[in-house]
Structure formats: C-alpha cells, structure tokens
Design a protein around this motif. Structure first.
Motif: not given
Ligand code: GLU
Length: 475
Positions: A8, A10, A12, A44, A198, A202, A219-220
């Motif tokens: 997917r 996702a 924002s 999101e 978030y 998620v 960054e995640h």
């Molecule tokens: N909404 C998050 C972003 O745009 C999604 C990150 C993810 O893929 O988990 O960074």
C-alpha cells in the motif's frame, strides 16, 4: 502456501504528492505487480487541522497520471474511527493499553523535572496499571488519552528489506499515545471518540488490509518499533518493512519545497512524461545492473525487492531531463500533439488542428527535453514572434534583403509543400549568388523568431502561407 503480496501507499493529504512518496508508491506498486499481488491506496487524513480535500484530489490525480493503479481504496482513515476505538478498547481490556488522565501541564512538569535530573524525557508510566499499584484518582473533566503499554523489557527486532537487521531496545521507547480526544478543529468528531495517532491507525489498517510488505521513507524507522509492539499486542501478523532513504536535492540537502519542485504535479505541469518520471524515480534508490532506461513493464519484471539502495540518492535535474528527452522522442506524435495543445491552452492559445500539432511535434521533438520546450517551439505557428535586435542585425543584412524579397514573391506562388519550398529557396540562392547559410538564418529569424531551427523548408510547411508572407514582408 505463500501469502499473496499486498502492499500500500498511505499518503497524508496535507499537500501535494511528494516525489519521495511517489517513489515509495512506485516501489510498493511494482513489488505487488511483480508478485501478482495487490496494491492499495490509503489516505491518512487523521491530522484534521492540516488535511484538505484539495490535497486528496492532488494525490488521486498524481497516482492516475503516473499510472499507479490500485486494487483497493482509497481507504480514508477518518471513516474508520469506530474501528480504531474498538481495537483500543480491545487492547485496554487485554491490558496492552490504558487510559492516561495526565494533563498537558502535568506532563510538562514531569519532563521539566526529568530534564533537571539530567534524564532523557519520557512518559513515566504514572497511569500505567501494574499488579498492586495504586493509580491516581480519576480527575473530573479530563478527557483521557489511550496509551500503549509498551513492553518494559526486551527489544524489537526486524530485518529491514532495505536497511538490513535493525534492533531497538524497549528501554528506549515509552508508552506511546495511540488515541487522543478529538481536537476542537474537528467538531464533527465527538471528543470522547477520539482520533488515533499515526502509529496506531497505521497498524490497525495494515492489519485489516492484510498488508504483507510496507515500503516507506526512512523517517519512519523510529516509529517502527512502536508499530511492531502494537502488532504484537494485537496478535496480528507482522508485515515486512523496507525503509527507503530520503532523496537529496542537488545541493546535498533534503529535497524540499524551498529548493525547487518536489511535487509530482509540478513535473507534470513542467512537461515531463509520466513514464519518464517512473523510470527516473525507479533508478533513484534502486538499480538493475547498469540499466538507466527501461519501461515500467521491465521494472515490474525486475523489481523483486532486492538492489534497493541503503544510502540517499541525489535528485539530478539534468539526468531527469535526459530521461524525459528519451521518452519524448519515443512518444507518438499524436500523443505529444494533445499534450502541446493542453500547454498552449494554458498560455491562452487555443488550437484545434491536432494534425498540425502532430507534424510540429515530429519535427521539433528531437530538440526537446520537455513538452514545455516542445510548446515553446510550436507556439511560433500561432502567435507573432519577436526576433531579437541582435539576431536581426546579424542575419537580416542588406546583403540578403533583396533575396528575401525575391523568395517571398516565389513563395506566394508555389505549391505549399516541402519540395516546392526547397526549390524556391534554391532558385533564389542561385539568382542572388548566395549560400544557404546566408539565406536560411534570415528566414528563420523573421518567420520563427530564432536563428536555428530544423530544416527550414520543413518548418515553413507548418505555417499557413499567409503567415510566412506576412513575416517576410517589407524587410
Ligand atoms: N502517512 C504516512 C506518511 O505519509 C505513511 C507512512 C507509512 O507508510 O506508514 O509518511
């Protein structure tokens, strides 16, 4: 039996579709297509203060333009609040989450005290239930948040598809807020229902959507341990994670709006072709041997999650222009005609003759890196040109003026095709004892507004005869 691959993207909806997100969308899409799996789009939109419908539309348009088709979605998180609440309640009942009534002031004081003691600030677990622990009395009028009861010991480990094995100690992460009361900016959401953060939304979504592989920006990485702990708390299967490095601008700093275009739409507007963007974005963080130019079908065939770069790639506008030039040359003239028509329309030039635009595209595309450049060339067919004083002085000299007049007279009478125009020019050269490099640039400057063009006889056929005669008049 192996599981069907489900990926997917996702985004924002707080702006345009960023190039970095477009790249992870491409990787997620290509990975699913490579494995005969499914690709989903999720919006999101839980940041109610910053999410806009306009941005949702931009994301949908960009995905469509890039041709990244999704099998499910768009799924909107704000339409799934009841589901997040149910899962939060389930976690509270299971003891993997709890309500915390600490006020913002109280938490500020807590952090202040931690700083004063030289500690790293963290939530101290004051509302976290424990056997034999006396919790504070529930204060009146405070809407609680819900926190994850993060495991106190041990560590979180995953084998990242891009970065390799990563281990983080649970000591380093505190009890994350997973649900908070709705802000005043979201009056449509009952405060008691609350909005998921978030990291919580998620996980619930990736679980419900049966996502098997998550590609996203690095960054995640810091969020992933919490997410893994939430998956574990829910007894949900873990997807595999692949964190792609950020894209750097050509100055070596993070690609950002301040340093040039970062949205997919900006490149669409600037006359890039979607297949060029996909090719360029694919190479920016992934490789297949030394291949630089490849179709999206080839990418799907090759993209198996290996050969993803661990270190950041640098955005290179010159290389993107080179890739785009390749695809412009390869594009059907009838398609370019439609694109040029659209670009001309944005300049207030309405052209119906797509056949003419196709012939112009065929002639000029060899020299163009973008559809905007192609439009710059084509525009001279419809709007008056303004040759520069320099070009006029250099090329439209007294030596060629009589020849220009004679040529104009001939052009008034010949059949309006390339061969006859070429013959008229040759006859004029012979009669005036001139060479082509003297006459042709003068014609170009007057008719096209520039001293260099593709073969002038071919270019002149694109114009209506009367326009050429007008532009050669009275020189
Ligand atoms: N909404 C998050 C972003 O745009 C999604 C990150 C993810 O893929 O988990 O960074």
């Amino acid at each position: 039996m192996t599981k069907t691959v489900r990926t997917r993207i996702a985004p924002s909806p707080t702006g345009f579709l960023h190039l970095g997100t477009a790249r992870t969308a491409l990787y997620s899409w290509a990975y699913a297509r490579h494995h005969g799996g499914q690709f989903m789009l999720r919006i999101e939109d839980t940041d109610v203060a910053r999410s806009t419908q306009d941005s949702v539309q931009q994301i949908l348009d960009s995905m469509l333009w890039l041709g990244l088709d999704y099998d499910e979605g768009p799924v909107y998180q704000m339409q799934r609040l009841a589901r997040y609440h149910a899962v939060a309640e389930q976690m509270i009942a299971a003891g993997t989450a709890y309500r915390c009534y600490a006020t913002p002031e109280e938490l500020d004081a807590m952090r202040e005290a931690q700083r004063a003691r030289g500690e790293k600030t963290h939530y101290d677990g004051r509302w976290r239930p424990a056997p034999g622990k006396q919790l504070p009395p529930v204060p009146a009028g405070v809407q609680p948040v819900v926190r994850l009861a993060n495991p106190a010991h041990g560590h979180v480990h995953w084998d990242d598809l891009v970065k390799g094995p990563i281990t983080i100690s649970n000591d380093e992460i505190d009890d994350l807020i997973i649900l908070r009361p709705a802000p005043e900016s979201a009056p449509e959401v009952a405060p008691a229902l609350g909005i998921p953060t978030y990291n919580f939304a998620v996980v619930v979504d990736d679980w419900d959507m049966r996502i098997t592989h998550v590609f996203r920006g690095d960054e995640h990485i810091n969020n992933t341990p919490w997410q893994i702990n939430i998956f574990r708390a829910l007894g949900a299967p873990l997807p595999q994670f692949g964190h792609c490095p950020i894209i750097l601008g050509d100055d070596g700093l993070k690609l950002s709006k301040r340093r040039g275009a970062v949205s997919v739409t900006a490149y669409q507007d600037a006359g890039y072709l979607p297949e060029a963007m996909l090719n360029y974005l694919a190479r920016l963080g992934w490789s297949h041997g030394d291949d630089e130019l490849f179709s999206v079908e080839q990418m799907v065939q090759w993209f198996d999650g290996s050969h993803l770069a661990k270190s950041p790639a640098q955005w290179d506008p010159a290389k993107l222009a080179w890739v785009n030039a390749h695809y412009i040359k390869a594009a059907a003239d009838s398609r370019l005609a439609g694109l040029v028509q659209g670009q001309l329309a944005t300049r207030g030039v309405v052209v119906d003759d797509l056949g003419l635009l196709a012939r112009a595209s065929a002639l000029f595309k060899e020299r163009c890196s973008t559809v905007v450049e192609l439009t710059d060339w084509t525009e001279m067919l419809f709007v008056p040109v303004g040759p520069s004083a320099d070009d006029l002085a250099t090329h439209v000299t007294d030596a060629v003026r009589p020849a220009l007049q004679a040529l104009r007279d001939k052009l008034a009478a010949v059949d309006w095709d390339k061969a006859c125009i070429a013959a008229a020019m040759k006859e004029t050269l012979a009669a005036h004892r001139l060479k082509m490099p003297q006459l042709a640039p003068a014609v170009r400057v007057l008719v096209c507004g520039r001293a260099q063009t593709p073969s002038i006889d071919a270019v002149l056929t694109l114009f209506p005869r009367h326009t050429v005669l007008e532009r050669l008049q009275g020189v």
